[in-house]
Structure formats: structure tokens, C-alpha cells
Design an enzyme around this catalytic site. Structure first.
Site, mmCIF file in Angstrom:
data_model
loop_
_atom_site.group_PDB
_atom_site.id
_atom_site.type_symbol
_atom_site.label_atom_id
_atom_site.label_comp_id
_atom_site.label_asym_id
_atom_site.label_seq_id
_atom_site.Cartn_x
_atom_site.Cartn_y
_atom_site.Cartn_z
ATOM 1 N N VAL A 240 2.976 22.728 -11.999
ATOM 2 C CA VAL A 240 1.620 22.403 -11.546
ATOM 3 C C VAL A 240 0.787 21.690 -12.604
ATOM 4 O O VAL A 240 -0.354 21.290 -12.318
ATOM 5 C CB VAL A 240 0.888 23.670 -11.041
ATOM 6 C CG1 VAL A 240 1.487 24.126 -9.714
ATOM 7 C CG2 VAL A 240 0.923 24.804 -12.047
ATOM 8 N N LYS B 239 -8.690 28.460 -21.926
ATOM 9 C CA LYS B 239 -9.282 29.473 -21.060
ATOM 10 C C LYS B 239 -10.796 29.297 -20.960
ATOM 11 O O LYS B 239 -11.380 29.504 -19.888
ATOM 12 C CB LYS B 239 -8.937 30.869 -21.575
ATOM 13 C CG LYS B 239 -7.449 31.190 -21.502
ATOM 14 C CD LYS B 239 -6.913 31.086 -20.084
ATOM 15 C CE LYS B 239 -5.466 31.545 -19.984
ATOM 16 N NZ LYS B 239 -4.940 31.493 -18.598
ATOM 17 N N TYR C 265 -4.992 28.028 -26.822
ATOM 18 C CA TYR C 265 -5.079 29.004 -25.735
ATOM 19 C C TYR C 265 -6.531 29.378 -25.475
ATOM 20 O O TYR C 265 -6.991 29.385 -24.329
ATOM 21 C CB TYR C 265 -4.262 30.241 -26.094
ATOM 22 C CG TYR C 265 -4.179 31.265 -24.996
ATOM 23 C CD1 TYR C 265 -3.318 31.092 -23.920
ATOM 24 C CD2 TYR C 265 -4.969 32.413 -25.033
ATOM 25 C CE1 TYR C 265 -3.247 32.034 -22.905
ATOM 26 C CE2 TYR C 265 -4.898 33.365 -24.031
ATOM 27 C CZ TYR C 265 -4.041 33.173 -22.965
ATOM 28 O OH TYR C 265 -3.966 34.109 -21.957
ATOM 29 N N ALA D 114 -9.225 27.688 -26.188
ATOM 30 C CA ALA D 114 -9.949 26.537 -25.656
ATOM 31 C C ALA D 114 -9.605 26.288 -24.192
ATOM 32 O O ALA D 114 -10.481 25.955 -23.384
ATOM 33 C CB ALA D 114 -9.637 25.297 -26.492
ATOM 34 N N SER E 143 6.311 34.119 -10.750
ATOM 35 C CA SER E 143 7.652 34.688 -10.884
ATOM 36 C C SER E 143 7.719 35.823 -11.898
ATOM 37 O O SER E 143 8.716 36.540 -11.967
ATOM 38 C CB SER E 143 8.660 33.595 -11.271
ATOM 39 O OG SER E 143 8.345 33.058 -12.552
ATOM 40 N N ARG E 144 6.641 36.007 -12.686
ATOM 41 C CA ARG E 144 6.683 37.051 -13.713
ATOM 42 C C ARG E 144 5.265 37.481 -14.072
ATOM 43 O O ARG E 144 4.285 36.850 -13.684
ATOM 44 C CB ARG E 144 7.393 36.549 -14.974
ATOM 45 C CG ARG E 144 6.698 35.372 -15.632
ATOM 46 C CD ARG E 144 7.488 34.801 -16.787
ATOM 47 N NE ARG E 144 6.829 33.661 -17.411
ATOM 48 C CZ ARG E 144 5.968 33.758 -18.414
ATOM 49 N NH1 ARG E 144 5.642 34.953 -18.903
ATOM 50 N NH2 ARG E 144 5.418 32.684 -18.936
ATOM 51 N N ILE F 81 -3.315 42.834 -21.729
ATOM 52 C CA ILE F 81 -2.558 43.351 -20.592
ATOM 53 C C ILE F 81 -1.079 43.339 -20.961
ATOM 54 O O ILE F 81 -0.579 42.363 -21.532
ATOM 55 C CB ILE F 81 -2.792 42.499 -19.327
ATOM 56 C CG1 ILE F 81 -4.291 42.424 -19.002
ATOM 57 C CG2 ILE F 81 -2.006 43.060 -18.158
ATOM 58 C CD1 ILE F 81 -4.933 43.746 -18.663
ATOM 59 N N GLY G 156 2.463 30.376 -10.979
ATOM 60 C CA GLY G 156 3.089 31.165 -12.029
ATOM 61 C C GLY G 156 3.379 32.588 -11.583
ATOM 62 O O GLY G 156 3.111 33.549 -12.313
#
Length: 240
Positions: free
Chosen positions: A63, A157, A153, A155, A13-14, A186, A11
């Protein structure tokens, strides 16, 4: 440096992944810039690295798919002949309320955030065993406090950190360390549209920046004695 100087950043590209790819290159690592769909953005990351005399290539792979994750690692070995570090950064964070989150959306988030980390790590471990290496998992403070994105999200992580600790325990004799970094608030495009606290309510009066994650990544890369840990980057908003 006591690992092979090649890193895969998923991941990349950004957002945070892009920043980490650039930072890894400045540190002296050859970088495999993984992306799923934005070929132009990935090419820009590679060009920026190469323009500073770094080594990089872009590899398209979803992936969350086992075979494409294997293809990503195989492409790295074909290009650079070795692998020393994997930064499992790929993921999604779609804002959904409790009522709006159904089983399909939950599974999609788990696939993108957690299953992808498993697939890439599984493909990479045989190569990391050759000289030892680093597995780094980009988690989130949401895995500890719930966060503002979605139950899926949070769960995913939390699950990522469980996976990390398992690898840390069972790969230590192979000199492979596994650690997680859990940023919170962030400044990336993932936060767009999110109901965020005003800057005055934040510990430093601001959100974090993607470039503030690299020091933690560098410490993990350089420290063989650090494994099985989650490093929290949140300016004290969540304390362990």
C-alpha cells in the site's frame, strides 16, 4: 451500526493488524485482510474468521504504492460491493540510531507508514462518501514523545495524525469521520530487540496487549460525533 459493514485492515497478517481483523469480524464486519508478503499468515487470519462464520478475504498489496493501494480498494468493492471503514495499520518500525538513519531509510519509513495511509484513504474516500464511513489511523505515542524506534518512525506517526485532522475537517459534511489511535508499548514483534523499560517502571507493571486496542476502534466505529481526535492507549505513560 450506521456505516456499511465492511472494513479494510492494512497490514493485517500479524501484530496489531491481525488482532484488529479478528475483532472486526467478531463485531460483524466483513474484513479485507491486506498483506504485503506473508501470504500464509494472511490466509490463516482469513481461515480463523471464516471458521467462526465471518466474512473475509485476503488481498496482497504494497500500500505504499499508489496503484496497489487502489487495487486493494477495488478488490474490496469487487468482493463485497461496499466499504464502510478503513483501518490504516500497515507500517514498519526499524530501530535506527540518529547516526545510522540516512535519507533513504527515512524515506522508506515515511512511505510505509504515512504515504500508505494517504494512498489507501484517497482510494477509499469516494466509496465512503456514499453513506459516510470511518477512517482510522494507527498512530503511536512515538509521534508525541519521540519514542525509541527512530526519528523517521516518530515523524511518520506525527505526520499521520496531521493527515487525519485534515480529513476530519474537510470530510465532515460527507459524514466521514477520521480519528487516530496512538498506542505505546504494545506487545508485538516490533518491540523485539528494543531497549525497553523493565515492567516495574511501567504504569500497570506490564506492556499493553493487542486485544486492548479494539475497544477504542469500536468506539470510533460506533460514534459519529467523534472526529479529528487521537486516542492515546498507554496506561498513563503519556498523558494529554
Amino acid at each position: 451500526m450506521n456505516i456499511e459493514p465492511v472494513v479494510i485492515v492494512t497490514g493485517a497478517s500479524r501484530g496489531i493488524g491481525r488482532r484488529l481483523a479478528l475483532d472486526c469480524a467478531r463485531y460483524g464486519l466483513a474484513v479485507v485482510v491486506n498483506y504485503r508478503s506473508d501470504e500464509e499468515a494472511a490466509a490463516e487470519v482469513v481461515e480463523e474468521i471464516r471458521s467462526a462464520d465471518g466474512l473475509a478475504c485476503a488481498v496482497r498489496a504494497d500500500v505504499s504504492d499508489e496503484h496497489e493501494a487502489q487495487w486493494l480498494v477495488d478488490a474490496c468493492i469487487a468482493r463485497f460491493g461496499r466499504l464502510g471503514c478503513v483501518i490504516n495499520n500497515a507500517g514498519v518500525g526499524v530501530i535506527r540510531s540518529i547516526d545510522a538513519l540516512d535519507g533513504a531509510a527515512f524515506q522508506q519509513t515515511l512511505n510505509a507508514n504515512l504515504l500508505s495511509a494517504f494512498h489507501v484513504s484517497r482510494a477509499a474516500i469516494p466509496h465512503l462518501k456514499q453513506r459516510g464511513g470511518r477512517l482510522i489511523f494507527m498512530s503511536s505515542g512515538a509521534g508525541h514523545i519521540g519514542g525509541r524506534v527512530s526519528a523517521a518512525y516518530a515523524a511518520s506517526k506525527a505526520g499521520m495524525e496531521g493527515l487525519m485532522r485534515y480529513y476530519a475537517l474537510y470530510l465532515r459534511d460527507n459524514r466521514i469521520t477520521a480519528n487516530a489511535i496512538a498506542p505505546l508499548l504494545i506487545e508485538t514483534d516490533m518491540l523485539a530487540g528494543m531497549d525497553l523499560p523493565p515492567p516495574s517502571d511501567l504504569p500497570l507493571g506490564r506492556m499493553g496487549r493487542p486485544d486492548e486496542i479494539w475497544p477504542a476502534v469500536r468506539m470510533i466505529i460506533e460514534t459519529e460525533y467523534l472526529t479529528g481526535q487521537t486516542i492515546h492507549l498507554n496506561a498513563g505513560r503519556y498523558m494529554t
